[in-house]
Design an enzyme around this catalytic site. Structure first.
Site, PDB file in Angstrom:
ATOM      1  N   HIS A  56      -6.296  11.084   2.025  1.00 42.25           N
ATOM      2  CA  HIS A  56      -6.397  11.165   0.563  1.00 42.25           C
ATOM      3  C   HIS A  56      -7.557  12.054   0.148  1.00 42.25           C
ATOM      4  O   HIS A  56      -8.120  11.894  -0.931  1.00 42.25           O
ATOM      5  CB  HIS A  56      -6.509   9.761  -0.038  1.00 42.25           C
ATOM      6  CG  HIS A  56      -5.248   8.984   0.109  1.00 42.25           C
ATOM      7  ND1 HIS A  56      -5.210   7.677   0.517  1.00 42.25           N
ATOM      8  CD2 HIS A  56      -3.954   9.356  -0.066  1.00 42.25           C
ATOM      9  CE1 HIS A  56      -3.951   7.272   0.573  1.00 42.25           C
ATOM     10  NE2 HIS A  56      -3.169   8.268   0.230  1.00 42.25           N
ATOM     11  N   ASP A 185      -9.631  -1.694   0.447  1.00 39.60           N
ATOM     12  CA  ASP A 185      -8.628  -0.763  -0.092  1.00 39.60           C
ATOM     13  C   ASP A 185      -7.396  -0.968   0.779  1.00 39.60           C
ATOM     14  O   ASP A 185      -7.301  -0.437   1.873  1.00 39.60           O
ATOM     15  CB  ASP A 185      -9.180   0.664   0.009  1.00 39.60           C
ATOM     16  CG  ASP A 185      -8.209   1.718  -0.531  1.00 39.60           C
ATOM     17  OD1 ASP A 185      -7.064   1.375  -0.841  1.00 39.60           O
ATOM     18  OD2 ASP A 185      -8.634   2.884  -0.621  1.00 39.60           O
ATOM     19  N   MET A 186      -6.475  -1.765   0.279  1.00 38.67           N
ATOM     20  CA  MET A 186      -5.431  -2.337   1.132  1.00 38.67           C
ATOM     21  C   MET A 186      -4.033  -2.060   0.610  1.00 38.67           C
ATOM     22  O   MET A 186      -3.622  -2.583  -0.416  1.00 38.67           O
ATOM     23  CB  MET A 186      -5.677  -3.858   1.169  1.00 38.67           C
ATOM     24  CG  MET A 186      -4.620  -4.685   1.827  1.00 38.67           C
ATOM     25  SD  MET A 186      -5.121  -6.452   1.787  1.00 38.67           S
ATOM     26  CE  MET A 186      -3.542  -7.214   2.183  1.00 38.67           C
ATOM     27  N   TRP A 237       6.734 -11.468   5.052  1.00 39.70           N
ATOM     28  CA  TRP A 237       7.226 -11.825   3.714  1.00 39.70           C
ATOM     29  C   TRP A 237       6.084 -11.898   2.689  1.00 39.70           C
ATOM     30  O   TRP A 237       6.312 -11.717   1.492  1.00 39.70           O
ATOM     31  CB  TRP A 237       7.982 -13.171   3.757  1.00 39.70           C
ATOM     32  CG  TRP A 237       7.166 -14.289   4.312  1.00 39.70           C
ATOM     33  CD1 TRP A 237       6.359 -15.154   3.629  1.00 39.70           C
ATOM     34  CD2 TRP A 237       7.046 -14.654   5.697  1.00 39.70           C
ATOM     35  NE1 TRP A 237       5.744 -16.022   4.493  1.00 39.70           N
ATOM     36  CE2 TRP A 237       6.150 -15.751   5.756  1.00 39.70           C
ATOM     37  CE3 TRP A 237       7.609 -14.168   6.881  1.00 39.70           C
ATOM     38  CZ2 TRP A 237       5.795 -16.360   6.970  1.00 39.70           C
ATOM     39  CZ3 TRP A 237       7.257 -14.775   8.088  1.00 39.70           C
ATOM     40  CH2 TRP A 237       6.366 -15.855   8.125  1.00 39.70           C
ATOM     41  N   LYS A 238       4.866 -12.150   3.176  1.00 36.70           N
ATOM     42  CA  LYS A 238       3.759 -12.344   2.229  1.00 36.70           C
ATOM     43  C   LYS A 238       3.382 -11.034   1.530  1.00 36.70           C
ATOM     44  O   LYS A 238       3.256 -10.975   0.308  1.00 36.70           O
ATOM     45  CB  LYS A 238       2.556 -12.950   2.946  1.00 36.70           C
ATOM     46  CG  LYS A 238       2.797 -14.385   3.406  1.00 36.70           C
ATOM     47  CD  LYS A 238       1.513 -15.040   3.888  1.00 36.70           C
ATOM     48  CE  LYS A 238       1.730 -16.521   4.173  1.00 36.70           C
ATOM     49  NZ  LYS A 238       0.461 -17.230   4.424  1.00 36.70           N
ATOM     50  N   GLY A 316     -15.287  -1.301   4.155  1.00 35.74           N
ATOM     51  CA  GLY A 316     -16.185  -0.281   3.601  1.00 35.74           C
ATOM     52  C   GLY A 316     -17.337   0.071   4.523  1.00 35.74           C
ATOM     53  O   GLY A 316     -17.968   1.115   4.365  1.00 35.74           O
TER      54      GLY A 316
END
Lengths: 344, 344
Positions: A56, A185-186, A237-238, A316
């Site tokens: 990014h 940041d997930m 599924w979560k 981080g």
């Protein structure tokens, strides 16, 4: 896991931070950005690269410019306030540059939280914000707790499904720490397609299952997953469920488009985002806060590891180390990527 | 995955909802609860069971009563406002019953959001809220978007660690839908210990890896994971990171204890929680909201599945079906669990 590839080959050049930022600035001005906007975007792309988030940063810059040329990104458009109810506001991003819209809305959520304790901005009709962590670092370094997320094009199947109806919808949680920040940041997919492409190029298997092969079996083979497009949601599924909820809330709170609508565009633009800031300096226990966060991180670092060589890091922490290394040694870039940028 | 066990054996009795609630009410009054509080708690425990969340309903009731008897839960204590800054408030739970404190703080966040668009309550010094989804359903059925979470005792290792320093910190996202709600109630561990115990009892393997065995290998064997206490975070390092951030924010926003401090108590009490409500009826696009959520769910339901027999369900959809079934057939309870409750 954002392509922080340490195995630098001969095709890698190290570009000093200032030089990279200056090159980005040059290109953006050439493409018609105003001085201010060019500076802001150049700085964000260079900083993302400095922190090791190349996917990014420098590796995405040429695509960003292409989106500008195609007018998916409208460089002269600025976000407009559509509506508000005290501590919550809705902004129309008007397809302006994603990182600039995102910074403006992060700052606006911070301002709202200065007034109301907590502030929320829903941003519709915006573009890819690049590294979501950018806005978490911004808010947390200024002393705010931050929660934010974006929806995306459909790029992940629902749990039990074979076609992509969910986005990987990255979500950010950030808090101030030690004059810097703890920033999660997930994305909701276990591995991004960028990461899987990078493993595929190196002919390596993923460290853990990352999706399904043609037979419907979990696999660590990046090529097999890229073929089926059945990437694995975090926690099965979560993460699929969380992706759905983040998409709904992004569309509802911003009045913007949902993943299934974004998927009808000719490319990846026009997404919806949410920014929540909390002014923790307003809290009664403010003086205790620094102490408690330090204590939590000390305890976390004291974890017993599988082997002595392993180090437990908080979200981080690795970026801080990469930042230091890249500041002193230059930012690693593939030579052809850098050459392409210089030719823009 | 909350012990929604369909393979009912001969040791299962079906108790009508009203009878279960009445039995809970009787016990709670006997243990000294005021009429109002007994009714609220009995109703929450019965509803959790009705929705199929037995682990935080009928199967947990006796332990709740034991915690009352041990005075970990102070049945006469009501939460107190400690501090506020417009749309954010901090409350001290004074170790009162977790479900009652949680309901009060959910309602308070809703009230704040009626005034400010968004409202946030940090609750310290409270007790286990049982099923976090309860508060998501409450807020979303009343027309609010809701985000909430709790920290817990240390019960999950950091990524790469072998000892438990993180909590499974359930997090709730909820939005109104179709006169009911879409409610994601997601702990940060892939499987709860309750679920693993249930598989162990049935001598079954988990459907997917749930943690590590003694050799440090991922395993589907519930006994091996219960032995090592190395349960798997959702999405490996991602869920571990999210757990850390949720714990920090819970402690910071409530001024309450963090997971490492809660772990020093003689048992699982005195946790910290966060409640965020957003009054979506205040948003300019309110009339569009119903439409967009319906569209998102329709598209999601249209997913192509692995096999024709599979059905894609949104978070909370299964609970609705279980609720219907249990209302008509009675709530399934293990005979010895029910007998124990009747003897309290």
């Amino acid at each position: 896991m954002k392509n922080r590839d340490k195995s630098l080959s001969a095709d890698i050049v190290r570009i000093p931070y200032q030089q990279m930022e200056a090159e980005f600035l040059l290109v953006l001005k050439k493409k018609g950005f105003s001085d201010d906007k060019a500076k802001t975007c150049a700085s964000i792309f260079a900083q993302n690269s400095l922190d090791g988030v190349y996917s990014h940063g420098v590796n995405r810059f040429a695509l960003f410019v292409k989106f500008v040329e195609k007018r998916y990104i409208r460089i002269d458009n600025e976000p407009e306030l559509k509506g508000s109810s005290a501590a919550i506001e809705q902004w129309d991003g008007r397809l302006g540059p994603g990182p600039i819209n995102a910074l403006i809305c992060t700052e606006r959520a911070m301002e709202l939280s200065r007034e109301y304790g907590i502030g929320c901005v829903g941003l519709s009709n915006t573009n890819h914000w690049m590294r979501g962590g950018t806005y978490g670092w911004k808010a947390a370094k200024a002393g705010f707790a931050f929660i934010g997320w974006t929806n995306t094009i459909p790029n992940m199947p629902a749990w039990g499904a074979v076609d992509c109806r969910l986005g990987n919808n990255p979500m950010i949680f950030a808090v101030p720490y030690n004059n810097e920040a703890i920033v999660l940041d997930m994305a909701m997919s276990q591995f991004s397609y960028g990461t899987m492409e990078s493993y595929k190029l190196k002919k390596q298997q993923l460290p853990l299952s990352g999706g399904y092969d043609k037979k419907g079996q979990l696999t660590t083979d990046p090529s097999a997953i890229i073929e089926t497009q059945r990437s694995l949601p975090v926690g099965y599924w979560k993460g699929a469920g969380l992706s759905l909820l983040l998409n709904i809330m992004a569309a509802v709170l911003s009045g913007g488009e949902a993943t299934h609508e974004i998927g009808r565009h000719e490319d990846d633009f026009g997404v919806s985002q949410v920014y929540i800031a909390i002014d923790i300096s307003k809290l009664d226990n403010y003086r205790m806060i620094v102490g408690i966060v330090n204590e939590i991180i000390d305890d976390y670092h004291d974890s017993v590891t599988e082997s002595d060589s392993m180090k437990i890091v908080y979200p981080g922490e690795r970026a801080l180390n990469t930042r230091k290394e890249n500041l002193s040694e230059g930012i690693p870039v593939e030579r052809n990527v850098w050459n392409q940028i210089k030719s823009l």
